[in-house]
Design an enzyme around this catalytic site. Structure first.
Site, PDB file in Angstrom:
ATOM      1  N   HIS A  41      40.455  43.666 162.581  1.00  0.00           N
ATOM      2  CA  HIS A  41      39.777  42.414 162.823  1.00  0.00           C
ATOM      3  C   HIS A  41      38.376  42.595 163.087  1.00  0.00           C
ATOM      4  CE1 HIS A  41      39.070  38.394 163.444  1.00  0.00           C
ATOM      5  NE2 HIS A  41      39.932  37.885 164.313  1.00  0.00           N
TER       6      HIS A  41
ATOM      7  N   HIS B 289      40.842  41.932 152.762  1.00  0.00           N
ATOM      8  CA  HIS B 289      40.951  40.871 153.594  1.00  0.00           C
ATOM      9  C   HIS B 289      42.348  40.168 153.228  1.00  0.00           C
ATOM     10  CE1 HIS B 289      39.563  37.336 155.504  1.00  0.00           C
ATOM     11  NE2 HIS B 289      38.987  37.901 156.014  1.00  0.00           N
TER      12      HIS B 289
ATOM     13  N   ASP C 124      32.137  42.918 157.152  1.00  0.00           N
ATOM     14  CA  ASP C 124      31.832  44.186 158.237  1.00  0.00           C
ATOM     15  C   ASP C 124      31.144  45.072 157.365  1.00  0.00           C
ATOM     16  OD1 ASP C 124      32.704  42.678 160.374  1.00  0.00           O
ATOM     17  OD2 ASP C 124      34.910  43.240 159.974  1.00  0.00           O
TER      18      ASP C 124
HETATM   19  N1  CMC Z   1      41.775  50.591 152.296  1.00  0.00           N
HETATM   20  C1  CMC Z   1      42.876  51.108 151.369  1.00  0.00           C
HETATM   21  N2  CMC Z   1      43.935  50.371 151.149  1.00  0.00           N
HETATM   22  C2  CMC Z   1      43.802  49.098 151.616  1.00  0.00           C
HETATM   23  C3  CMC Z   1      43.009  48.621 152.370  1.00  0.00           C
HETATM   24  C4  CMC Z   1      41.765  49.269 152.792  1.00  0.00           C
HETATM   25  N3  CMC Z   1      40.697  48.859 153.578  1.00  0.00           N
HETATM   26  N4  CMC Z   1      43.207  47.257 152.662  1.00  0.00           N
HETATM   27  C5  CMC Z   1      44.191  47.009 152.156  1.00  0.00           C
HETATM   28  N5  CMC Z   1      44.748  48.213 151.460  1.00  0.00           N
HETATM   29  C6  CMC Z   1      45.937  48.259 150.649  1.00  0.00           C
HETATM   30  C7  CMC Z   1      46.997  48.569 151.473  1.00  0.00           C
HETATM   31  O1  CMC Z   1      47.499  49.748 151.678  1.00  0.00           O
HETATM   32  C8  CMC Z   1      48.249  47.747 150.711  1.00  0.00           C
HETATM   33  O2  CMC Z   1      48.717  48.484 149.676  1.00  0.00           O
HETATM   34  P1  CMC Z   1      50.289  48.464 148.890  1.00  0.00           P
HETATM   35  O3  CMC Z   1      50.399  47.103 148.301  1.00  0.00           O
HETATM   36  O4  CMC Z   1      50.349  49.615 148.218  1.00  0.00           O
HETATM   37  O5  CMC Z   1      51.012  48.638 150.302  1.00  0.00           O
HETATM   38  C9  CMC Z   1      47.571  46.542 150.026  1.00  0.00           C
HETATM   39  O6  CMC Z   1      46.147  46.872 150.081  1.00  0.00           O
HETATM   40  C10 CMC Z   1      47.427  45.387 150.802  1.00  0.00           C
HETATM   41  O7  CMC Z   1      47.356  45.471 152.129  1.00  0.00           O
HETATM   42  P2  CMC Z   1      47.867  44.802 153.356  1.00  0.00           P
HETATM   43  O8  CMC Z   1      47.413  45.634 154.550  1.00  0.00           O
HETATM   44  O9  CMC Z   1      49.330  44.335 153.081  1.00  0.00           O
HETATM   45  O10 CMC Z   1      46.988  43.469 153.524  1.00  0.00           O
HETATM   46  P3  CMC Z   1      46.612  42.471 154.934  1.00  0.00           P
HETATM   47  O11 CMC Z   1      46.171  41.289 154.114  1.00  0.00           O
HETATM   48  O12 CMC Z   1      47.829  42.708 155.809  1.00  0.00           O
HETATM   49  O13 CMC Z   1      45.528  43.057 155.648  1.00  0.00           O
HETATM   50  C11 CMC Z   1      43.285  43.868 156.562  1.00  0.00           C
HETATM   51  C12 CMC Z   1      44.021  43.090 155.592  1.00  0.00           C
HETATM   52  C13 CMC Z   1      41.901  43.120 156.542  1.00  0.00           C
HETATM   53  C14 CMC Z   1      43.946  43.938 157.780  1.00  0.00           C
HETATM   54  C15 CMC Z   1      43.217  45.170 155.473  1.00  0.00           C
HETATM   55  O14 CMC Z   1      42.787  44.971 154.077  1.00  0.00           O
HETATM   56  C16 CMC Z   1      42.450  46.198 156.182  1.00  0.00           C
HETATM   57  O15 CMC Z   1      42.927  47.052 156.911  1.00  0.00           O
HETATM   58  N6  CMC Z   1      41.112  46.438 155.957  1.00  0.00           N
HETATM   59  C17 CMC Z   1      40.420  47.486 156.630  1.00  0.00           C
HETATM   60  C18 CMC Z   1      39.898  46.954 157.883  1.00  0.00           C
HETATM   61  C19 CMC Z   1      38.939  45.694 157.667  1.00  0.00           C
HETATM   62  O16 CMC Z   1      37.904  45.925 157.184  1.00  0.00           O
HETATM   63  N7  CMC Z   1      39.082  44.642 158.709  1.00  0.00           N
HETATM   64  C20 CMC Z   1      38.078  43.567 158.709  1.00  0.00           C
HETATM   65  C21 CMC Z   1      38.594  42.345 157.934  1.00  0.00           C
HETATM   66  S1  CMC Z   1      37.350  41.090 157.725  1.00  0.00           S
HETATM   67  C22 CMC Z   1      36.734  40.758 159.351  1.00  0.00           C
HETATM   68  C23 CMC Z   1      37.509  39.826 159.948  1.00  0.00           C
HETATM   69  O17 CMC Z   1      37.962  38.850 159.503  1.00  0.00           O
HETATM   70  O18 CMC Z   1      37.934  40.464 160.986  1.00  0.00           O
END
Ligand code: CMC
Length: 465
Positions: A302, A343, A401
């Site tokens: 987050h 996201h 971010d």
């Molecule tokens: N790098 C590489 N792979 C990724 C990333 C990333 N940053 N984000 C998602 N994926 C992949 C993930 O491995 C999954 O792949 P697969 O379908 O093969 O298993 C797919 O994309 C979907 O990911 P998810 O974890 O199921 O998606 P989510 O909606 O649960 O998570 C997230 C969203 C923001 C937690 C995630 O994208 C992440 O960890 N990003 C990096 C951290 C980040 O930048 N966070 C800030 C978010 S914006 C500010 C805020 O609002 O807080």
């Protein structure tokens, strides 16, 4: 749960033209109570499960997807299961709308790009709290009200003494915000609109002061009092970095600071805002509820992502290593992710990231460091990731971010403080959601679970185990 242990329910939407009368009445009652423009759709959903058919009302929001009301399922002996709230609307809200597929973010209907370009952070705070842009007189009164609340009681200066200088500033912010409840509790009436608004003003006003005090405490520097003659962003930079009367903040940096706060102001039911609502739904003190939101924001998935982006860029070290890190991010057996990418809601470019990228260039240009190697590496990483099939398929784009950390670093804010800046910017969103929730009759937030533990078993005395 294994696939062969699952049984399926069938859901038909739009099959039933006449929603149950009781549900319409409930909906209309909720709608008129909250004065929303949402309406009952001319459709309902029918869930067929275990031989039982349940008709569920469907509500149409003013923007976005229809929502199925599953509230009556519990009477039929079922709960819904949605870990991570991927398909669940936890509440009704009129503050912020996100269209993740098209990269749209609206606050009270106004697009973030227009607000970033033509407005400022305090005006947006007013909008979030009041559902209308202020006229000149209202804005002046609001700004004065915020400035009047910016100082914190002298006792807080002493409270910092007990906090280690090397504590993570998010932990310090959590404690200091919660401790405001010591000051504002007994006389606070959450049923009074006046008290709710005063609480909102106090939090928006005091958060930058606490943030700057947290930083200066970590640096063993004396605290700098808020200056009512300075605008919000400039006052914050002055409280952070002033070394005396002759300290002057560059207008470009002051504007960038204000814009960073503005871009973080609200983002509907994200993890920290949902935490504030959940804590507040028990009737907890609002300052303590905001402290809970700060804790939820801290994590790298987050708000902590801005800090993680800079740490990641430092770890990558040089452009030649980018491919190796992109490959790691794609490897299922490696937990590494590209921070600042992806996201839950945006499956398109985060509109805040676009504005942030522009601001980043303005700031680096002003400081004469537009060939900054960190920025160059971030841009290179962005280009490579945006062209890579893995990221394209999963619709992973830079989020807010990705560029904010580079700006903050250039302004001179240490990496550990980045998430504190996010928390300061997000405070009006948190408090606007708390205020929206407690201003009407509301229920305590109390999710249920899919229990997978032991079935009933008799207690075994210790000597028989
Ligand atoms: N790098 C590489 N792979 C990724 C990333 C990333 N940053 N984000 C998602 N994926 C992949 C993930 O491995 C999954 O792949 P697969 O379908 O093969 O298993 C797919 O994309 C979907 O990911 P998810 O974890 O199921 O998606 P989510 O909606 O649960 O998570 C997230 C969203 C923001 C937690 C995630 O994208 C992440 O960890 N990003 C990096 C951290 C980040 O930048 N966070 C800030 C978010 S914006 C500010 C805020 O609002 O807080």
């Amino acid at each position: 749960m294994k696939e062969d242990e699952k049984s399926y329910a069938r859901l038909y939407v739009d099959k039933i033209k006449a929603p149950p009368i009781r549900s319409i009445a409930r909906f209309l009652q909720q709608g008129s109570k909250k004065g929303t423009a949402a309406s009952m759709a001319d459709k309902a959903a029918r869930l067929s499960v275990g031989g039982v058919e349940v008709d569920l009302p469907v509500y149409s929001p003013t923007e976005g997807q229809d929502v199925i009301d599953v509230g009556k399922l519990t009477a039929e002996g079922y709960f819904t299961y949605d870990p991570g709230f991927v398909s669940t609307a936890s509440c009704e809200s009129a503050i912020t709308y996100i269209d993740g597929d098209n990269g749209v973010l609206l606050h009270r209907g106004y697009p973030i790009e227009q607000l970033a370009e033509q407005s400022d952070h305090l005006e947006l705070c007013y909008l979030l709290l009041n559902d209308a842009l202020p006229n000149a007189q209202e804005k002046e009164a609001f700004v004065s009200a915020i400035k009047a609340e910016a100082a914190v009681d002298k006792r807080y200066q002493h409270a910092y003494v007990s906090i280690a200088r090397d504590a993570h500033p998010m932990g310090t912010m959590c404690s200091m915000t919660a401790s405001l409840s010591a000051h504002y509790h007994a006389d606070l009436d959450v049923d009074s609109e006046e008290d709710r608004m005063l609480t909102s003003h106090r939090l928006i006003a005091k958060m930058p002061t606490l943030a700057a005090m947290t930083y200066r405490h970590s640096q063993e520097l004396p605290f700098v009092a808020p200056r009512p003659d300075l605008p919000y962003g400039e006052n914050f930079l002055n409280m952070m970095f002033s070394t005396g009367d002759d300290y002057e903040v560059s207008p470009v940096l002051a504007r960038a600071m204000d814009r960073i706060f503005l871009l973080h102001a609200d983002h509907e039911q994200n993890a920290s805002t949902s935490t504030v609502r959940l804590a507040g739904s028990t009737g907890a003190n609002p300052y303590a509820s905001i402290a809970a939101g700060i804790a939820a924001l801290w994590g790298p998935a987050h708000g902590g992502a801005n800090e993680a982006v800079l740490n990641m860029l430092a770890e990558i070290g040089e452009p030649g290593n980018i491919d190796q890190y992109v490959n790691r991010a794609k490897d299922k057996d490696d937990s590494f992710r590209i921070m600042g990418f992806g996201h839950r809601v945006y499956k398109n470019y985060d509109p805040r990231a676009k504005v942030m990228q522009e601001t980043c260039h303005e700031v680096l240009n002003e400081l004469g460091v537009d060939n900054d190697p960190t920025l160059q590496m971030a841009q290179r990483l962005e280009t490579i990731a945006l062209e890579d099939e893995f990221f394209v398929e999963r619709r992973l784009y830079p989020n807010v971010d990705f560029y904010s950390g580079i700006i903050l670093k250039a302004i001179g804010i240490p990496t550990e403080m980045f998430t504190v800046i996010f928390a300061t910017g997000r405070t009006p969103g948190w408090i606007a959601h708390w205020k929206e929730m407690v201003s009407v009759p509301y229920k305590i937030g109390r999710p249920r679970q899919l229990y997978t533990g032991s079935g009933f078993r008799d207690f075994v005395p210790i000597h028989e185990r």
